[in-house]
Structure formats: structure tokens, C-alpha cells
Design a protein around this motif. Structure first.
Motif, PDB file in Angstrom:
ATOM      1  N   ASN A 165      63.299  63.359  33.287  1.00 14.60           N
ATOM      2  CA  ASN A 165      64.278  62.375  33.778  1.00 14.60           C
ATOM      3  C   ASN A 165      63.722  61.749  35.055  1.00 14.60           C
ATOM      4  O   ASN A 165      64.016  62.190  36.159  1.00 14.60           O
ATOM      5  N   TYR A 166      62.894  60.726  34.867  1.00 12.52           N
ATOM      6  CA  TYR A 166      62.248  60.078  36.010  1.00 12.52           C
ATOM      7  C   TYR A 166      63.222  59.159  36.748  1.00 12.52           C
ATOM      8  O   TYR A 166      64.075  58.496  36.133  1.00 12.52           O
ATOM      9  N   VAL A 167      63.057  59.104  38.046  1.00  9.32           N
ATOM     10  CA  VAL A 167      63.746  58.121  38.884  1.00  9.32           C
ATOM     11  C   VAL A 167      62.719  57.595  39.881  1.00  9.32           C
ATOM     12  O   VAL A 167      61.603  58.124  39.970  1.00  9.32           O
ATOM     13  N   LEU A 168      63.093  56.567  40.612  1.00  8.94           N
ATOM     14  CA  LEU A 168      62.253  56.097  41.707  1.00  8.94           C
ATOM     15  C   LEU A 168      62.951  56.406  43.024  1.00  8.94           C
ATOM     16  O   LEU A 168      64.177  56.457  43.080  1.00  8.94           O
ATOM     17  N   PHE A 169      62.155  56.626  44.034  1.00  7.24           N
ATOM     18  CA  PHE A 169      62.700  56.830  45.375  1.00  7.24           C
ATOM     19  C   PHE A 169      62.146  55.729  46.271  1.00  7.24           C
ATOM     20  O   PHE A 169      60.931  55.580  46.411  1.00  7.24           O
ATOM     21  N   CYS A 170      63.048  54.964  46.839  1.00  6.13           N
ATOM     22  CA  CYS A 170      62.643  53.872  47.734  1.00  6.13           C
ATOM     23  C   CYS A 170      62.500  54.450  49.144  1.00  6.13           C
ATOM     24  O   CYS A 170      63.497  54.712  49.812  1.00  6.13           O
ATOM     25  N   ARG A 171      61.254  54.663  49.557  1.00  6.11           N
ATOM     26  CA  ARG A 171      61.026  55.315  50.854  1.00  6.11           C
ATOM     27  C   ARG A 171      61.169  54.325  51.999  1.00  6.11           C
ATOM     28  O   ARG A 171      61.708  54.647  53.055  1.00  6.11           O
ATOM     29  N   THR A 172      60.659  53.123  51.794  1.00  4.35           N
ATOM     30  CA  THR A 172      60.821  52.052  52.779  1.00  4.35           C
ATOM     31  C   THR A 172      61.415  50.862  52.036  1.00  4.35           C
ATOM     32  O   THR A 172      60.827  50.424  51.042  1.00  4.35           O
ATOM     33  N   PRO A 173      62.565  50.356  52.486  1.00  7.02           N
ATOM     34  CA  PRO A 173      63.232  49.284  51.729  1.00  7.02           C
ATOM     35  C   PRO A 173      62.310  48.109  51.432  1.00  7.02           C
ATOM     36  O   PRO A 173      61.640  47.592  52.325  1.00  7.02           O
ATOM     37  N   HIS A 174      62.267  47.762  50.163  1.00  7.05           N
ATOM     38  CA  HIS A 174      61.518  46.593  49.692  1.00  7.05           C
ATOM     39  C   HIS A 174      60.009  46.711  49.924  1.00  7.05           C
ATOM     40  O   HIS A 174      59.293  45.725  49.843  1.00  7.05           O
ATOM     41  N   LYS A 175      59.523  47.926  50.203  1.00  2.84           N
ATOM     42  CA  LYS A 175      58.086  48.089  50.457  1.00  2.84           C
ATOM     43  C   LYS A 175      57.457  49.257  49.708  1.00  2.84           C
ATOM     44  O   LYS A 175      56.386  49.120  49.128  1.00  2.84           O
ATOM     45  N   GLU A 176      58.093  50.413  49.731  1.00  2.00           N
ATOM     46  CA  GLU A 176      57.433  51.612  49.215  1.00  2.00           C
ATOM     47  C   GLU A 176      58.341  52.388  48.267  1.00  2.00           C
ATOM     48  O   GLU A 176      59.497  52.673  48.618  1.00  2.00           O
ATOM     49  N   TRP A 177      57.764  52.743  47.124  1.00  5.07           N
ATOM     50  CA  TRP A 177      58.509  53.526  46.139  1.00  5.07           C
ATOM     51  C   TRP A 177      57.666  54.722  45.690  1.00  5.07           C
ATOM     52  O   TRP A 177      56.439  54.613  45.559  1.00  5.07           O
ATOM     53  N   LEU A 178      58.344  55.832  45.440  1.00  9.72           N
ATOM     54  CA  LEU A 178      57.704  57.024  44.888  1.00  9.72           C
ATOM     55  C   LEU A 178      58.341  57.327  43.541  1.00  9.72           C
ATOM     56  O   LEU A 178      59.489  56.962  43.290  1.00  9.72           O
ATOM     57  N   ILE A 179      57.580  58.047  42.695  1.00  7.81           N
ATOM     58  CA  ILE A 179      58.170  58.538  41.454  1.00  7.81           C
ATOM     59  C   ILE A 179      58.800  59.896  41.730  1.00  7.81           C
ATOM     60  O   ILE A 179      58.245  60.723  42.462  1.00  7.81           O
ATOM     61  N   GLY A 180      59.957  60.107  41.150  1.00  4.50           N
ATOM     62  CA  GLY A 180      60.631  61.400  41.289  1.00  4.50           C
ATOM     63  C   GLY A 180      61.172  61.855  39.954  1.00  4.50           C
ATOM     64  O   GLY A 180      61.253  61.078  38.995  1.00  4.50           O
ATOM     65  N   ARG A 181      61.495  63.133  39.882  1.00  5.07           N
ATOM     66  CA  ARG A 181      62.119  63.684  38.679  1.00  5.07           C
ATOM     67  C   ARG A 181      63.410  64.386  39.066  1.00  5.07           C
ATOM     68  O   ARG A 181      63.433  65.176  40.027  1.00  5.07           O
ATOM     69  N   MET A 182      64.454  64.106  38.319  1.00  2.00           N
ATOM     70  CA  MET A 182      65.719  64.795  38.566  1.00  2.00           C
ATOM     71  C   MET A 182      65.555  66.271  38.210  1.00  2.00           C
ATOM     72  O   MET A 182      64.925  66.618  37.206  1.00  2.00           O
ATOM     73  N   PHE A 197      53.880  53.451  45.530  1.00  2.00           N
ATOM     74  CA  PHE A 197      53.822  52.180  44.804  1.00  2.00           C
ATOM     75  C   PHE A 197      54.392  51.081  45.697  1.00  2.00           C
ATOM     76  O   PHE A 197      55.349  51.302  46.441  1.00  2.00           O
ATOM     77  N   SER A 198      53.783  49.918  45.589  1.00  2.00           N
ATOM     78  CA  SER A 198      54.235  48.823  46.451  1.00  2.00           C
ATOM     79  C   SER A 198      55.205  47.892  45.740  1.00  2.00           C
ATOM     80  O   SER A 198      55.636  46.890  46.305  1.00  2.00           O
ATOM     81  N   SER A 199      55.533  48.196  44.483  1.00  2.52           N
ATOM     82  CA  SER A 199      56.581  47.438  43.803  1.00  2.52           C
ATOM     83  C   SER A 199      57.228  48.333  42.752  1.00  2.52           C
ATOM     84  O   SER A 199      56.617  49.304  42.271  1.00  2.52           O
ATOM     85  N   VAL A 200      58.467  48.013  42.419  1.00  4.66           N
ATOM     86  CA  VAL A 200      59.177  48.732  41.364  1.00  4.66           C
ATOM     87  C   VAL A 200      58.429  48.590  40.043  1.00  4.66           C
ATOM     88  O   VAL A 200      58.296  49.540  39.273  1.00  4.66           O
TER      89      VAL A 200
END
Lengths: 109, 762
Positions: free
Chosen positions: A52-69, A85-88
Motif C-alpha cells: 500500500n504505497y503512499v507519497l510523503f511530501c517532505r517539502t511542499p511542492h518540492k520534495e516527495w518520498l515513497i512510503g508504505r502504509m 523525488f522532485s515531482s509527484v
């Protein structure tokens, strides 16, 4: 008690000999899709083999990580801190690649 | 993670009134509190950017950090009383319907003190009923039936202690008839411990007493499930007597003037609580002679089907005797109960608006939003922005995307922020009306008397469309920012004000403008808006999926709403059959469409579809050329799309969509000015209440029902209604420095709607 629902996800098999569905998703991870790609994505979302993957926005509109519930409600989301990642869309593509491999056994280059 | 959190004692406050702020900080030292007016909560660099304006408040300053705890878990608390304390032998009886019997030890009925004295009928670690006795001097003994209860099945439990014989008897009687599991048990055991009931502790139901903190009673061992007809007797009852007692309805217990099966032992009844009485209240009534009434803590669910529910009656008001159960949850929370840290008496010169207390401590910050509304009866503008605080409460601390069910409908991955991580891991701050309790039952109450993590400036919502990804509070700042940028004078008022004050609150305004998603409406709120519209008022509905769910406010408790998700609608949970009526008011629950008051009757459009990826522009229809609509399209090239760019999904029509429909009450003279039909992806799906049979044509590329319609019509008394029908619309107001077709259109509407000149119906 036997649960037939456990078996139903195997009844739809992903077939994409020319890689058109892969290329369609790669070109546009979010938005209008062909019916066949839509079906593949629905299977990816509900197949219990896929985390169950989700994304985590670490810095608004700049940085995203992959996460798992986590399996248990309330347990922390498990984050993959080593890749930012620098984009969704980039993160969506990475998750698509993983799920594709899990469900078809084929690696996407 | 979040280290400093807070909440106010109210969401709206008038100049001269005082608002209090409760804060918990793990940061040590001091934090700074000051006040800001929130103009634009969206941090998207593609938009106008975040905007707040500092305002001088008399209570700005520094305050000491302290940690304040949240104590979730519901129960009934009956104050200590000589009748409860002067017992040596006793017998407790109750009906139970456990939902998480193996979650750990849980209190059913207890008079238990912190020094481990008294009795507690519990579910033990295995889920079996057990009677625990303590002498308050280190001696504790527990007798269990050894037979775990099956979840979601009714049982009668009888537990007695005979002081003369030092004997405990436990009876566990299933009320169901599954042949392999319906076993009665009777456990009898001699014990060494003599419980001390004169222990100063209150009697509790659904938990046991732990300690007091000031005036607050702290309970522990919270139970998940229903309890019905709990009774306490002053001596052990034999099997025949216990059977007769269980069969007795409350009138038999209240008085013995009529011959009854229990008349012989009425004098032995210490208390018999009947949860079917006072369902709307927070009181629990003892119908036996001693009147040992109790109070509810943390709002367990009332109007719950009892052990004797027959299914012949669905309305608890008609047969309250069949709704004598209370459903307790270990994760219920009404009021976090924190002590105030500082307060603000709003200065007379503060304009009406959206404000927040801004707390800072090093790199950490927290905002506690509130709204300054105008002095009673003295509007400061012709236009009121109606802040949908009831809907904010409905979504407060939602865990919607943390279940696979909801996130699978996004057509993309859910996106979490640090605030979502906190909500996920800190379940003690309570749930939204979209969530399930840990036992799988739907959450039907939500309050604002706790930190509302997701109602904050700068917060992003993980399903809020690509782009700004906003919802509710922050999405509504798109409208506030636009009003400021365009120079429109406006007041803010809130849902709770509308519920409490009704039409009186609105009567001073020429026009009322809604937020992007005013979804939850009480009867009083809806009545007031209808009255306003029908008496010459002008309504600008700036959202989608509005006026959808019926809610109830509590008659005594501030800041809490109830929903019963009955019948149909987009629902993450469904109300149990037979539990469709609000416990707060007795009103039938569900969506207003199912109650004969579709949103179309108010604003011309009503919920039709939702999706969470990209938005679509509106295309003008032939109605757009009607002379009655000329003022709306003034300055907009004929045929030009409306909202072809935007911060919420990239265009004006998206997220949740409303359509016009004569069958649902759109007035026959209404103009459908523009529509997004044909512009939506297959992640947009028709709402279930519109599906009569299951069919394949329900998605954005296959169904004509997937669309947002823009509507205008005139109302009696010279009023008018304009509706956008899309949550995403407000995100299209700011592009190109607020110079675009969507902005121009809403500007045209606002200017005409605050004009005193009457609209004339065709």
C-alpha cells in the motif's frame, strides 16, 4: 472459512507485449488514460501482492518520498528516505515500475 | 513531528468577546503567541503564495510550555454514593455486545479505586467475562468464566459476590443461537479477597476509574462495544431471580405499585440504569428508587439498538425501550479538556475576518484558526462569507486516505504531509466523521474541542487534486484572498453562528457567499439559507457537494455535531440498520436528497460525481446567451471557456461536482450557464445515490451525469442564486493576477448581487 475474494485478483492478467501501456503511463502518470491502462492501475491498487504505497511530501511542492502504509492502523508509515523525488509524477512512475514487476515478473528498464 | 498543538474554545468570536486557547507543547521553555489574519493559506508557488497579516492583540506574548494530555475513551460515571458504598454482597447484571473482546482488559461495570479496591466486571485478556475483587490493601482476585465472548453477539452477564460464603458466581448467557458456539457457562468459585466498596470511587460503566485531575475524572480500561440494561443488586441473585430481573423492563423497576415478577425483590435493587431514557442528553438515568443517575464522558454512541431490538421499528423515538444500549469506544473523544493557556478579548477595531493565534517556538510553529464575526445585528458589509465550520468539524483529523478503500479511488497515490503522519500515529486526538473506530463502527460524532490538525493554513490535503492539493479551510482561503485582492468588502460568519442564530444572522446582508465545500448542514442552517434566499437575499454558492449531509448539533454540549450515514450517498461507512436517527435530536439522518430537500432546491445544483486527479474547464451553454445572464458574462468573450486554468487540478471544474436537475428541484426558470461535461477522466464516478441499477457507464468519459453545471436563477422578493457547482472553482480565481474569465465572472456576480436593485424573475 474459505474466502473466494482472495483468488479473484488472479483472474485478470496484465498483457502488454509491445509495451504500449507502460509508455502511456510513463508519458502521463496522472490524467486521461486508455481503458486498458485504467484496468491495470485498478488491479495494482487492489492486488494484495502490491504494498500500500503512499507519497510523503517532505517539502511542499518540492520534495516527495515513497512510503508504505503499515499493516496495523496507527503504526508509522515506512518511508524510503534514501530517494527524494522532485515531482509527484516521478514518484508515481517509480511505484508503477515496482508494481508492474511484482505483478508481471518483468522489469521495466 | 508536531511538538506544539492547540485549539480554541470556540471557532467564532465577536469584538468584545473573549476566546480562550488551549496549548500543549513538548518543546520546553516558552513559546510566543501572536495573532494574524489569514488571507491565503495556499503555499503553492504557482499561485499568489502564502499571505498572513500580523495584527496587534492585547494578549500577544510569551507563555510557558507544558504538556497537556488527551484522555480518549468513553464511559458512564456515577458519583460515589452511600447506596453504592455500603454493600458487602452484590450482584451485577448487564447485556453486552462486545466488538473487540480480545483487545485487552476492558471494564464493563466497576467500582474500582486507584488502590485496587472494589469490584470490576471486566473482559479479561482472553475476552472472557471476569469479576475482579480488590480489598484495597494489595489483595486482588479475579474469577473468569474462561469462555471468550464472540464479537458482535449479545450476551447476558450476571456476576455476584456472596460475602457470607466468600463465593463468586458468574453466568454468561448467549442471546444468539449459533449451534456450535452458543454455550451457557456458569462459574462458581470461593475467593479469599473481600472487596471494599466503600472506596470513594465513582461507579463506572464501560471503563474503570483511575484518578481525578482537578474536576476531571480519568478512566482507564475502556471497553469497545455495547452495554444495555446494567443493574446492581445488594445481594446475590439465584438463576431464577436473575432471569426475572433480566426480563423486567424499566417501569417494573421504577415502582412496584403493580404486581410484577420483580416486585418481590425491588427492594434489593441498588440501581438499574436505563440508557433508553434521555438519549439526547449526556445523562444516564437510574430508574430504580435511588436515582443514582450518571453522566456520559467522551460521548459514546447513543440511540444504539439494544439486545431486545426486533427490527419492527427503526426510529428510537417510537420504541425507546428497544434502544437501551450505549456503544462505547476506547477511542471516543469529545473534549480534550486542556486548561487554557491564554485568552483574547477581541478588540473593537478588529475587522471581521479569518484569524489565527500563531504560536512559535524556535523552528516550530502552530496556528489555531478562529473567525471574528461582526457585532450582533451590525453587519460591516453587504456581503457575508459563510465559513463552513460544520464541514471543517466533519473532516477534523480525518484518516480517510489511511485506509486502502478510500485511497484506491484516487487514480493516483495519496500524498501525506507531516500533519497527516501525526494524525495517523496519534489516534488519541480523535476521529472525523469519515473514520471508523478501532472496532469497525462508524464515527458519528465530531467535535472541535481538540486539536484539529488538518484545519490549518499551509496544510495540504493528500487527495486535493494535482496542483495546490487543498481542501476545506485552505481551499476556502482562495475565496478570501480573492475578495481581498478584488477589493470587495465582506464579513465572515460561520456555520455554528448560522445554526444558533438562524435568519437573524443573515438578515443584514444583501448577499451570502459560501465556501468551496459546505457539505454538512443542520436543519436550522438549511432553513435559514432557504429563508434568506426566498426573502430577497442573494446566494453565491462557490463550491461543490454542498448542503449534502444532514447533521445535528447537540442541545447542551458546544462544538459537537452528529451524522447518521443512512440510506445512500458517498459514505466511507454506513449506519447500522435501525440506527438512522440522530441521537442528539431524533431527526432522521442521511443526505438531504433522501429527506426530500435536495441541494438543487436551494442552489439549483446538487452532488453528482467526484474524482481526484485533474479538473476541467467550463464550456458556456446556449443559456449563457440569455439576456438575464448578460451581467454575468460581461467582459467575457462569447463562447470562451471559464476556468481553463487553476490551482486545484488545473481548471475550475473538479474534485466534487454538482449538476442541475429538474427532478431534484432545480427551478424551471434556472439558467444552466456552463458545464464541464465531457472534460473528466475515468477516475470521476457518479455518486451511488444516483445509481438505480449497476451499470458500466458511470465514469467521466462514459456518463453524462459526470459534470459540474453553473446555474443562475432569480428568487422571490428580488433575490437570486448563482452556483459554480465545483469544489475546484475557487482555485481558478487567482491565475494571471486575478485577471481571467472565472475571476471576471465572479466579480460580475458579486457586484450585482450586493446591488440593492431587485432581480426580476422572468
Amino acid at each position: 472459512m474459505y474466502d473466494p475474494a482472495q483468488d479473484w485478483v488472479d483472474t485478470y492478467e496484465i498483457v502488454d507485449p509491445e509495451g504500449r501501456l507502460i509508455e502511456e503511463f510513463r508519458a502521463k502518470p496522472i490524467g486521461f488514460r486508455s481503458a486498458e491502462l485504467q484496468r491495470v492501475l485498478l488491479k495494482m491498487q487492489i492486488d494484495p501482492r502490491c504494498p500500500n504505497y503512499v507519497l510523503f511530501c517532505r517539502t511542499p511542492h518540492k520534495e516527495w518520498l515513497i512510503g508504505r502504509m503499515a499493516a496495523r492502523p496507527g503504526d508509522p508509515v515506512v518511508l524510503e528516505e534514501d530517494r527524494v523525488f522532485s515531482s509527484v509524477e516521478e514518484a508515481e512512475w517509480e511505484v508503477f515500475r515496482r508494481r508492474w514487476t511484482l505483478l508481471t515478473g518483468q522489469e521495466i528498464a | 513531528m508536531l511538538k506544539i498543538l492547540g485549539y480554541p474554545d470556540r471557532f467564532s468570536v465577536r469584538p468584545g468577546e473573549t476566546i480562550r486557547f488551549m496549548v500543549s507543547s513538548e518543546l520546553g521553555g516558552h513559546y510566543t503567541a501572536d495573532f494574524v489574519r489569514i488571507v491565503h493559506g495556499d503555499v503553492n508557488p504557482d499561485g499568489p503564495g502564502y499571505k498572513e497579516i500580523e495584527v496587534k492583540g492585547p494578549s500577544s506574548g510569551t507563555y510557558s510550555s507544558r504538556i497537556q494530555q488527551v484522555h480518549p475513551g468513553s464511559s458512564v460515571v456515577v458519583a460515589d454514593h452511600p447506596k453504592l458504598a455500603n454493600l458487602s454482597s452484590f450482584h451485577v447484571q448487564c447485556m453486552v455486545w462486545p466488538t473487540l473482546p480480545t483487545r485487552g482488559e476492558q471494564g464493563l461495570i466497576a467500582k474500582w479505586s486507584p488502590d485496587r479496591g472494589g469490584f470490576a466486571l471486566i473482559l479479561d485478556e482472553t475476552g472472557a467475562p471476569a469479576l475482579r475483587l480488590g480489598n484495597g490493601d494489595g489483595g486482588v482476585q479475579t474469577v473468569s468464566t474462561g469462555t471468550p465472548l464472540i464479537a458482535r453477539e449479545w450476551y447476558r452477564l450476571d456476576a455476584s459476590f456472596d460475602a457470607d460464603k466468600r463465593k463468586v458466581v458468574l453466568r454468561q448467557i448467549p442471546l444468539f443461537d449459533h449451534p456450535s458456539t452458543a454455550a451457557r457457562t456458569r462459574t462458581e468459585k470461593r475467593v479469599d479477597v473481600v472487596p471494599i466498596l466503600d472506596n470513594g470511587a465513582p461507579l463506572t460503566i464501560g471503563a474503570w476509574f483511575e484518578r481525578t485531575e482537578g474536576a476531571r475524572v480519568i478512566t482507564a480500561g475502556h471497553y469497545d462495544g455495547k452495554i444495555d440494561a446494567p443493574r446492581l443488586l445488594r445481594r446475590p441473585f439465584n438463576d431464577t431471580e436473575a432471569e426475572a430481573l433480566a426480563a423486567a423492563s424499566s417501569p417494573n423497576l421504577a415502582a412496584s405499585v403493580h404486581p410484577s415478577p420483580v416486585a418481590a425483590f425491588v427492594a434489593d435493587i441498588v440501581a438499574a440504569w436505563d440508557f433508553s431514557q434521555g438519549i439526547e442528553s449526556t445523562r444516564v438515568h437510574d430508574v430504580a428508587a435511588n436515582r443514582l443517575d450518571g453522566t456520559l464522558k467522551n460521548l459514546p454512541t447513543r440511540a444504539a439498538k439494544g439486545h431486545n431490538w426486533t427490527g419492527e421499528e427503526m426510529n428510537w423515538r417510537h420504541r425507546p425501550d428497544q434502544y437501551g444500549a450505549i456503544h462505547f469506544h476506547h477511542d471516543d473523544l469529545y473534549d480534550a479538556g486542556w486548561e487554557p493557556d491564554f485568552e483574547l478579548t477581541v478588540p473593537a477595531d478588529w475587522r471581521s475576518g479569518s484569524y489565527a493565534a500563531r504560536l512559535t517556538c524556535g523552528a516550530h510553529e502552530e496556528y489555531i484558526p478562529f473567525f471574528v464575526i461582526p457585532p450582533r445585528g451590525r453587519p460591516g458589509a453587504k456581503l457575508a462569507f459563510l465559513v463552513p465550520t460544520a464541514s471543517y468539524m466533519a473532516y477534523a483529523n480525518e484518516h480517510l486516505l489511511m485506509s486502502g478503500e478510500a485511497s484506491s479511488g484516487l487514480g493516483r497515490l495519496a500524498v501525506f504531509t507531516a500533519r497527516d503522519m501525526y494524525v495517523n500515529e496519534h489516534r488519541e486526538i480523535g476521529y472525523s466523521l469519515y473514520d471508523y473506530h478501532a472496532d469497525g463502527s462508524g464515527v458519528c460524532y465530531s467535535s472541535r474541542l481538540r486539536p484539529v490538525i488538518n484545519m490549518r493554513p499551509k496544510y495540504q490535503f493528500g487527495a486535493g487534486m494535482v496542483g495546490s492539493s487543498l481542501h476545506q479551510y485552505n481551499a476556502d482561503t482562495h475565496i478570501i484572498d480573492w475578495l481581498e485582492a478584488m477589493g470587495h468588502a465582506f464579513d465572515v460568519i460561520t456555520d455554528e453562528d448560522l445554526h444558533n442564530e438562524g435568519m437573524e444572522l443573515l438578515s443584514g446582508y444583501r448577499a451570502v457567499m459560501t465556501g468551496t465545500h459546505p457539505e454538512y448542514y443542520s436543519t436550522a442552517m438549511l432553513d435559514a439559507l432557504h429563508a434568506f434566499k426566498n426573502q430577497g437575499g442573494r446566494l453565491i454558492y462557490m463550491g461543490g457537494n454542498g448542503f449534502y449531509w444532514r447533521i445535528a448539533f447537540h442541545q447542551d454540549l458546544p462544538g459537537v455535531i452528529e451524522v447518521r450515514r443512512a440510506e445512500g450517498g458517498i459514505r466511507t461507512w454506513m449506519a447500522e440498520p435501525g440506527e438512522y436517527y440522530h441521537s442528539f435530536t431524533g431527526e432522521y439522518g442521511g443526505i438531504w436528497l433522501r429527506q426530500g430537500r435536495p441541494p438543487q432546491t436551494l442552489c439549483g445544483v446538487g452532488f453528482t460525481a467526484q474524482g481526484f486527479d485533474i479538473s476541467a474547464p467550463y464550456k458556456p451553454t446556449p443559456d449563457s446567451r440569455d439576456p438575464r445572464a448578460a451581467f454575468i458574462f460581461d467582459g467575457i468573450p462569447e463562447g470562451a471557456p471559464i476556468g481553463d486554468t487553476g490551482l486545484v487540478g488545473g481548471a475550475a471544474g473538479g474534485f466534487e461536482l454538482d449538476r442541475a436537475d429538474r427532478r431534484h428541484g432545480t427551478p424551471p426558470h434556472a439558467l444552466v450557464l456552463a458545464t464541464t461535461m465531457g472534460g473528466h477522466t475515468d477516475t470521476f464516478l457518479v455518486v451511488p445515490e444516483e445509481l438505480h441499477i449497476t451499470a458500466a457507464n458511470i465514469t467521466g468519459t462514459s456518463s453524462p451525469l459526470v459534470r459540474a453545471d453553473m446555474v443562475f436563477y432569480e428568487t422571490p422578493g428580488g433575490g437570486a442564486v448563482f452556483s459554480t457547482g465545483s469544489i475546484a472553482f475557487a482555485g481558478s480565481l487567482s491565475p494571471n493576477g486575478y485577471r481571467n474569465n472565472a475571476s471576471r465572472m465572479i466579480d460580475n456576480v458579486v457586484r450585482r448581487f450586493v446591488d440593492d436593485a431587485a432581480f426580476v424573475a422572468p
